[in-house]
Design a protein around this motif. Structure first.
Motif, PDB file in Angstrom:
ATOM      1  N   MET A 164      29.294 -25.893 -48.290  1.00 39.55           N
ATOM      2  CA  MET A 164      30.203 -24.957 -47.624  1.00 39.55           C
ATOM      3  C   MET A 164      29.385 -23.840 -46.978  1.00 39.55           C
ATOM      4  SD  MET A 164      33.383 -22.850 -49.304  1.00 39.55           S
ATOM      5  CE  MET A 164      34.384 -21.760 -48.309  1.00 39.55           C
ATOM      6  N   THR A 165      29.650 -23.565 -45.699  1.00 40.33           N
ATOM      7  CA  THR A 165      28.908 -22.550 -44.972  1.00 40.33           C
ATOM      8  C   THR A 165      29.323 -21.155 -45.429  1.00 40.33           C
ATOM      9  OG1 THR A 165      28.804 -24.009 -43.054  1.00 40.33           O
ATOM     10  CG2 THR A 165      28.330 -21.683 -42.695  1.00 40.33           C
ATOM     11  N   ALA A 166      28.332 -20.307 -45.705  1.00 42.58           N
ATOM     12  CA  ALA A 166      28.641 -18.936 -46.116  1.00 42.58           C
ATOM     13  C   ALA A 166      29.266 -18.178 -44.959  1.00 42.58           C
ATOM     14  CB  ALA A 166      27.368 -18.230 -46.579  1.00 42.58           C
ATOM     15  N   PRO A 167      30.251 -17.313 -45.244  1.00 39.53           N
ATOM     16  CA  PRO A 167      30.876 -16.535 -44.165  1.00 39.53           C
ATOM     17  C   PRO A 167      29.857 -15.643 -43.483  1.00 39.53           C
ATOM     18  CG  PRO A 167      31.520 -15.688 -46.327  1.00 39.53           C
ATOM     19  CD  PRO A 167      30.792 -16.963 -46.572  1.00 39.53           C
ATOM     20  N   GLY A 168      30.066 -15.432 -42.184  1.00 38.29           N
ATOM     21  CA  GLY A 168      29.151 -14.606 -41.419  1.00 38.29           C
ATOM     22  C   GLY A 168      29.186 -13.159 -41.861  1.00 38.29           C
ATOM     23  N   PRO A 169      28.135 -12.405 -41.561  1.00 35.07           N
ATOM     24  CA  PRO A 169      28.072 -11.005 -41.982  1.00 35.07           C
ATOM     25  C   PRO A 169      29.021 -10.122 -41.191  1.00 35.07           C
ATOM     26  CG  PRO A 169      26.220 -11.505 -40.563  1.00 35.07           C
ATOM     27  CD  PRO A 169      26.935 -12.807 -40.794  1.00 35.07           C
ATOM     28  N   LEU A 170      29.208  -8.920 -41.702  1.00 39.10           N
ATOM     29  CA  LEU A 170      29.956  -7.888 -40.987  1.00 39.10           C
ATOM     30  C   LEU A 170      28.947  -6.993 -40.292  1.00 39.10           C
ATOM     31  CD1 LEU A 170      33.000  -5.849 -42.229  1.00 39.10           C
ATOM     32  CD2 LEU A 170      31.074  -4.679 -41.184  1.00 39.10           C
ATOM     33  N   LEU A 171      29.043  -6.877 -38.983  1.00 37.79           N
ATOM     34  CA  LEU A 171      28.139  -6.039 -38.196  1.00 37.79           C
ATOM     35  C   LEU A 171      28.914  -4.822 -37.713  1.00 37.79           C
ATOM     36  CD1 LEU A 171      26.542  -8.867 -35.994  1.00 37.79           C
ATOM     37  CD2 LEU A 171      25.785  -8.049 -38.233  1.00 37.79           C
ATOM     38  N   ALA A 172      28.456  -3.649 -38.076  1.00 42.07           N
ATOM     39  CA  ALA A 172      29.171  -2.419 -37.723  1.00 42.07           C
ATOM     40  C   ALA A 172      28.181  -1.398 -37.179  1.00 42.07           C
ATOM     41  CB  ALA A 172      29.901  -1.855 -38.939  1.00 42.07           C
ATOM     42  N   ARG A 173      28.417  -0.969 -35.939  1.00 40.63           N
ATOM     43  CA  ARG A 173      27.608   0.089 -35.340  1.00 40.63           C
ATOM     44  C   ARG A 173      28.564   1.086 -34.693  1.00 40.63           C
ATOM     45  NH1 ARG A 173      24.845  -2.670 -31.792  1.00 40.63           N
ATOM     46  NH2 ARG A 173      25.964  -1.987 -29.915  1.00 40.63           N
ATOM     47  N   GLN A 210      33.883 -12.863 -35.379  1.00 37.16           N
ATOM     48  CA  GLN A 210      34.893 -12.427 -34.414  1.00 37.16           C
ATOM     49  C   GLN A 210      34.644 -10.970 -34.035  1.00 37.16           C
ATOM     50  OE1 GLN A 210      38.990 -12.300 -35.781  1.00 37.16           O
ATOM     51  NE2 GLN A 210      39.741 -12.757 -33.725  1.00 37.16           N
ATOM     52  N   THR A 211      34.516 -10.711 -32.748  1.00 36.99           N
ATOM     53  CA  THR A 211      34.248  -9.352 -32.272  1.00 36.99           C
ATOM     54  C   THR A 211      35.548  -8.582 -32.151  1.00 36.99           C
ATOM     55  OG1 THR A 211      32.318 -10.123 -31.040  1.00 36.99           O
ATOM     56  CG2 THR A 211      33.206  -7.974 -30.445  1.00 36.99           C
ATOM     57  N   TRP A 212      35.610  -7.439 -32.830  1.00 41.28           N
ATOM     58  CA  TRP A 212      36.798  -6.579 -32.786  1.00 41.28           C
ATOM     59  C   TRP A 212      36.577  -5.355 -31.888  1.00 41.28           C
ATOM     60  CZ3 TRP A 212      38.591  -6.269 -38.648  1.00 41.28           C
ATOM     61  CH2 TRP A 212      38.976  -7.555 -39.055  1.00 41.28           C
ATOM     62  N   GLN A 213      35.332  -5.020 -31.644  1.00 42.57           N
ATOM     63  CA  GLN A 213      35.031  -3.891 -30.766  1.00 42.57           C
ATOM     64  C   GLN A 213      33.644  -4.075 -30.180  1.00 42.57           C
ATOM     65  OE1 GLN A 213      35.237  -0.005 -32.587  1.00 42.57           O
ATOM     66  NE2 GLN A 213      34.380   1.040 -30.820  1.00 42.57           N
TER      67      GLN A 213
END
Length: 361
Positions: free
Chosen positions: A1-10, A65-68
């Motif tokens: 099972m592929t690990a979920p992608g990281p959260l990138l916050a800037r 998924q890009t939110w901003q």
């Protein structure tokens, strides 16, 4: 099972007397604690991630998924998040079940099979099935907060944001709700960002810790590495956590032994099972040092260690000593006179005597 992608916050924003400037890459699973003094930017960072603040400069990517990003902006109501505040803020005229279903209607999920399944799961995980027909005024503070967490889970979030969810509760209610938060951590594959100023909550729940100060990131890393930092001034809460495995039970004396790569520790048995993975917390005040193995003593946890760092504590008469045991660390608090008399220095081998160990989970 592929690990979920990281959260990138800037994010970068400025208000009179405060600015936030962070650039973070966080794990896409488990609990990340946002920790720091009041006014350090913890809640502001959480609000930026939720879309409740819109910084002029920002980029946010959640599990791919890009939110901003630049002109791209996903509004708050379209971000699949569950937000838990200090106060549950339930509708007084609705029952617990009515409050839960109201959240689903607002999200447009009411009646969908996925939402129905998640609602039933949240009710079971948080142990609120017997409360569904009650009104909020007939709930304790801990029960209200459990309902608030269930409401946030019921909307099928991809990310949970918890803003000091235990801050408004007394110690008894905190102890009541912490096992439920641990259960969510174990059984749900939803990343959580958890704002807290309580070291015990951070030590018990977090996998990763972000230290904030004046709107800047001071440290971001695994909880074991972060809590053993000597510049993390926590007073009586100064200490370290160690990931371990239960490797022996002593039913005669009601004790349990846990093993980690730096040795073994005995502590009171809370009902553990052999092979169980646990987290133990050792406070700096419960660790003393010796240059040579001591003789007969009531302290039965004796571990070889190496001094890797020294620092003056908040009181001028005290010193903090960071110790390496295998790949793990402990922290000891000594008087500066004792450290001088023992000749404590970086690189020196010592014996760590651990008086007390707390099993966190």
């Amino acid at each position: 099972m592929t690990a979920p992608g990281p959260l990138l916050a800037r994010f970068g924003l400025s208000w009179p007397g405060f600015s936030l400037d962070v650039d973070l890459t966080l794990p896409g699973q488990g609990v990340t604690a946002l920790f720091g003094p009041s006014g350090s930017g913890k809640t502001t960072l959480l609000r930026c991630i939720a879309g409740l603040e819109r910084p002029a400069q920002g980029r946010l990517v959640v599990q791919g998924q890009t939110w901003q990003d630049g002109r791209l902006w996903v509004p708050p109501h379209r971000r699949p998040i569950g937000y838990v505040f200090q106060e549950a803020s339930l509708f007084a005229h609705l029952s617990v079940l009515g409050n839960l279903r109201y959240g689903l209607r607002r999200s447009g999920l009411d009646g969908s099979p996925q939402a129905t399944q998640r609602l039933e799961q949240a009710i079971g995980l948080l142990g609120i099935g017997h409360l569904l027909e009650r009104r909020p005024d007939r709930l304790s503070g801990g029960e209200r907060q459990r309902v608030g967490i269930a409401r946030a889970l019921a909307v099928c979030p991809r990310l949970m944001l918890l803003d000091e969810p235990l801050a408004a509760l007394d110690q008894r209610r905190k102890e009541e709700i912490l096992p439920y938060l641990e259960r969510l951590h174990r059984e749900l594959d939803i990343p959580m960002l958890y704002v807290t100023h309580a070291p015990q909550e951070m030590a018990r729940l977090a996998d990763h810790v972000v230290l904030l100060e004046q709107g800047r990131v001071v440290q971001s890393g695994p909880v074991a590495d972060t809590l053993s930092r000597l510049d993390l001034r926590l007073g009586e809460e100064q200490g370290a956590v160690v990931e371990a495995v239960v490797d022996a039970l002593d039913p005669e004396w009601h004790l349990v032994r846990v093993a980690f790569d730096g040795g073994q520790l005995w502590t009171r048995d809370p009902g553990a099972t052999l092979g169980q993975r646990v987290r133990v917390r050792v406070l700096a005040r419960d660790v003393s040092l010796a240059r040579h193995p001591p003789g007969a003593s009531s302290i039965q946890n004796l571990l070889p260690a190496q001094v890797v760092e020294l620092a003056q504590d908040e009181h001028p008469g005290l010193a903090l000593v960071r110790l390496r045991l295998g790949n793990s660390h402990l922290v000891a608090r000594l008087t500066r006179r004792a450290a001088a008399e023992l000749g404590i220095a970086v690189g020196q081998p010592v014996w760590a005597q651990v008086k007390s160990v707390a099993l966190m989970r």
